[in-house]
Scaffold this active site. Structure first.
Site, PDB file in Angstrom:
ATOM      1  N   LYS A 184       0.807  -1.221   0.000  1.00 32.86           N
ATOM      2  CA  LYS A 184       0.000   0.000   0.000  1.00 32.86           C
ATOM      3  C   LYS A 184       0.841   1.273   0.000  1.00 32.86           C
ATOM      4  O   LYS A 184       0.414   2.308  -0.514  1.00 32.86           O
ATOM      5  CB  LYS A 184      -0.934   0.016   1.212  1.00 32.86           C
ATOM      6  CG  LYS A 184      -1.965  -1.108   1.226  1.00 32.86           C
ATOM      7  CD  LYS A 184      -3.007  -0.922   0.147  1.00 32.86           C
ATOM      8  CE  LYS A 184      -4.144  -1.926   0.270  1.00 32.86           C
ATOM      9  NZ  LYS A 184      -5.052  -1.860  -0.896  1.00 32.86           N
ATOM     10  N   GLU A 209      -9.546   5.948   3.201  1.00 28.77           N
ATOM     11  CA  GLU A 209     -10.346   4.898   3.826  1.00 28.77           C
ATOM     12  C   GLU A 209      -9.406   3.744   4.119  1.00 28.77           C
ATOM     13  O   GLU A 209      -8.352   3.633   3.496  1.00 28.77           O
ATOM     14  CB  GLU A 209     -11.457   4.433   2.877  1.00 28.77           C
ATOM     15  CG  GLU A 209     -11.052   3.365   1.842  1.00 28.77           C
ATOM     16  CD  GLU A 209      -9.988   3.815   0.843  1.00 28.77           C
ATOM     17  OE1 GLU A 209      -9.838   5.034   0.644  1.00 28.77           O
ATOM     18  OE2 GLU A 209      -9.303   2.945   0.276  1.00 28.77           O
ATOM     19  N   SER A 220       1.468  -9.913  -0.715  1.00 26.53           N
ATOM     20  CA  SER A 220       1.095  -8.498  -0.626  1.00 26.53           C
ATOM     21  C   SER A 220       1.371  -7.840   0.716  1.00 26.53           C
ATOM     22  O   SER A 220       1.591  -6.640   0.781  1.00 26.53           O
ATOM     23  CB  SER A 220      -0.385  -8.338  -0.984  1.00 26.53           C
ATOM     24  OG  SER A 220      -1.170  -9.193  -0.175  1.00 26.53           O
TER      25      SER A 220
END
Lengths: 263, 392
Positions: B88, B110, B375
């Site tokens: 991210k 968010e 991830s």
């Protein structure tokens, strides 16, 4: 019967002063009671905006979100809302306020036919910006319905021109950058926005988002052809102890608004 | 037809948001088009990726996990080793460098699992932005560690009580904030979802994952992978990985959605497997919805995959048949979590565990390397897994 666009045009031209457009969330707290509330508002309204409850209303603040949640919990469906619209036939023209996915899910053509069958005059879709709306407008035209576009203080002149060119019925001008139920500020910035709208839009201009008091309405009447009130109507119902008391309060409030909107 | 351009992936995508934010999307699109050609922008971004994030992340051979699944050559692309523990941060930094150039002073985001929230709070601390993160109440409970991290980093975490208190509701609330404060605020959306240009913007900032992987596998094995597997919530790690291989027809691409209690139970987060196209959060894409178009709640043990929508490019790739989308249940994900931890000594995020859960299926009969986009790391999930396994 004249089509939706003609009926909305007539509503704006025939009213004495500025048009009053109350919003009702269909099915809050249930269909029967919201129909009674709509009946009270219809005594004073020039156009009624009827909301279909939606799971993810991006343009709505907590008050209308709450009303929608109550309606969904009561099991209200799109068909229930259109049945309700049909019961309101004969009164002021009804416009349906709903989010795009409720139009797409049953199929656009089928959804619009149901609206037309129920005698609805027009449709407002807050998450359908003007450049995405060509396909749906072609189909609302075929169904004899007005597709009412939105304008916002952040809309560029180019966008206002495009919105004005495609406007049908009226243009819903969002008074503030924000969601429904925000605080309206009728200041210089707002007046400048209204002036830009007038330059590019010939259709009637209705202002909503944050209109509460008869004083707000009176001041808006200097700028707008119509005033849309939603969250405040829900608040009046919420603060009433019984449904009967809410109906009396709504009648009293609507009368005051209507008086405030006279020239 | 319309005079303004709209970015679509086939029929999917678009900009289905209130008029108030359309100007900001235009502004973002213009900035993105301008700075994507700007060498100074990319050199600042790439410098942060190497000196701050720790890129390139390694491609780790997983011998024992490969053996367990009957895969000869299994690699893990180690996004868990990025600063803050997941991919991210790539997107958060990229978007905030854009926001800085656009003169925005406030950042909102968010978050579901909290990884995007932590990445955004981190980048905001580094680059000097005020930061507000919206997070569903349910997610705040199950990802408490990340809530504390965000607060330590100086972000304000605002709980969202509407709906099921998960990622969908947090995203809706972030959009409402953006509609209200659009002039001063940039919305750092965390996945390859939302109105155009976000899906493309996020994919461009995440494609470093696939570009590195491609270079690394060619150096290590002298060939392209046979299969690449990634988990899909909104789908940002997957699209960042897949974009580097879309034009290699021999590379099979597999996306893994959350099957929750099982697709047949109706309690899952698998719109590509069991939804139909509709509009959520500004784009047209596969969606979990009922007959009236009401958006249904997703269900997954993984907060990052607990989302009823998916990025529009994945919908396009699904229909085009370029990517095969499958799903893994909560139970399968927890088993994969344990297996990876024990066999490789790497604790995967529950999101990543979904990709690991389908390896037997993905790698069966393949002659060539299999790569999993790893991830994120699973520190945030150890409490909830331990509780589920009765280890607390």
């Amino acid at each position: 019967m004249p089509n939706g666009i003609e009926r909305l045009d007539a509503a704006f031209t025939s009213t004495y002063g500025t048009a009053f457009i109350p919003y009702v969330m269909a099915g809050d707290p249930d269909i029967a009671q919201s129909l009674r509330y709509a009946g009270v508002l219809a005594r004073y309204a020039d156009v009624i905006e009827l909301g279909i409850p939606y799971s993810d209303p991006l343009a709505d603040g907590p008050t209308i979100q709450g009303a929608g949640q109550r309606a969904l919990q009561a099991g209200v469906t799109s068909q229930d809302v259109l049945d309700m619209a049909e019961r309101l036939r004969g009164g002021p023209p009804i416009v349906i306020m709903t989010y795009l996915n409720t139009v797409l899910a049953p199929g656009v053509e089928r959804f619009l036919r149901r609206l037309a069958d129920a005698g609805v005059a027009g449709l407002l879709i807050p998450d359908l910006p003007i450049e995405e709306s060509d396909d749906i407008r072609r189909q609302t035209n075929e169904a004899g319905l007005a597709l009412i576009p939105f304008a916002a203080p952040t809309s560029s002149d180019e966008r206002l021109e495009l919105i004005g060119r495609h406007a049908q019925g009226f243009v819903y001008c969002v008074a503030v950058t924000g969601v429904t139920g925000s605080d309206i500020a009728i200041n210089e910035e707002f007046a400048a926005f209204m002036a830009r709208c007038r330059r590019f839009i010939t259709a009637p201009i209705a202002v909503g988002f944050g209109v509460r008091t008869p004083q707000d309405a009176k001041r808006l009447a200097e700028h707008a052809d119509g005033v849309i009130i939603g969250s405040e109507i829900i608040r009046i119902v919420e603060s009433s102890v019984t449904a009967k008391e809410a109906e009396v309060a709504l009648d009293d409030y609507s009368r005051q608004i209507k008086v405030a909107l006279r020239p | 037809m319309s005079q303004l351009t709209t970015t679509r992936f086939g029929d999917y995508g678009g900009r289905f948001v209130p008029e108030t934010v359309i100007g900001a999307l235009d502004e973002l699109e213009t900035a993105f088009q301008h700075y994507r050609e700007d060498t100074e922008f990319w050199s600042e971004f790439n410098h942060l990726l190497t000196s701050y994030v720790g890129r390139p992340t390694p491609l780790t051979r997983a011998h024992k996990l490969g053996e367990h699944h009957g895969i000869d050559t299994l690699y893990l692309k180690r996004e868990d080793l990025c600063h803050t523990g997941a991919h991210k941060i790539n997107n958060a930094l990229g978007q905030m460098l854009l926001a800085k150039r656009m003169g925005k002073e406030r950042i909102i985001a968010e978050t579901g699992a909290g990884q995007h929230g932590v990445a955004t709070a981190t980048a905001a601390a580094l680059l000097g932005f005020n930061c507000v993160v919206y997070m569903g109440r349910t997610d705040m409970e199950r990802q408490h560690l990340n809530v504390v991290r965000m607060r330590m980093l100086g972000a304000e975490v605002r709980p969202v009580d509407s709906g099921s208190g998960t990622l969908k509701d947090a995203t809706s609330e972030a959009i409402r904030d953006w509609v209200t404060n659009v002039r001063t605020t940039h919305y750092v959306i965390g996945s390859a979802v939302g109105p155009a240009p976000y899906p493309n913007l996020v994919a461009e900032f995440q494609r470093v994952i696939g570009d590195e992987t491609r270079e690394q596998i060619l150096a290590l094995e002298g060939r392209l992978p046979a299969v690449v597997v990634a988990c899909i919530g909104g789908g940002s790690n997957a699209i960042g990985m897949f974009r580097a291989f879309l034009n290699d027809p021999d590379v099979k691409l597999m996306g893994v959605e959350a099957a929750g209690h099982g697709i047949d139970s109706g309690k899952h987060g698998a719109p590509l497997s069991a939804g139909k196209p509709g509009v959520l959060h500004g784009s047209y894409s596969y969606l979990l919805q009922d007959r009236d178009g009401q958006v249904q709640e997703a269900h997954s043990i993984s907060a990052g995959l607990d989302y009823p929508g998916v990025g529009p490019e994945h919908s396009y790739l699904r229909d085009a048949g370029r990517v095969r989308y499958v799903s893994a249940t909560d139970v399968q994900a927890v088993q994969a979590f344990q297996r990876c931890t024990r066999l490789e000594g790497i604790i995967p995020a529950l999101e990543t565990s979904h990709a690991l859960a389908v390896l037997s299926q993905a790698g069966a009969g393949e002659d060539g390397p299999v790569i999993v986009c790893f991830s994120g790391r699973g520190d945030k999930d150890v409490d909830s897994v331990a509780e589920r396994l009765g280890m607390m």
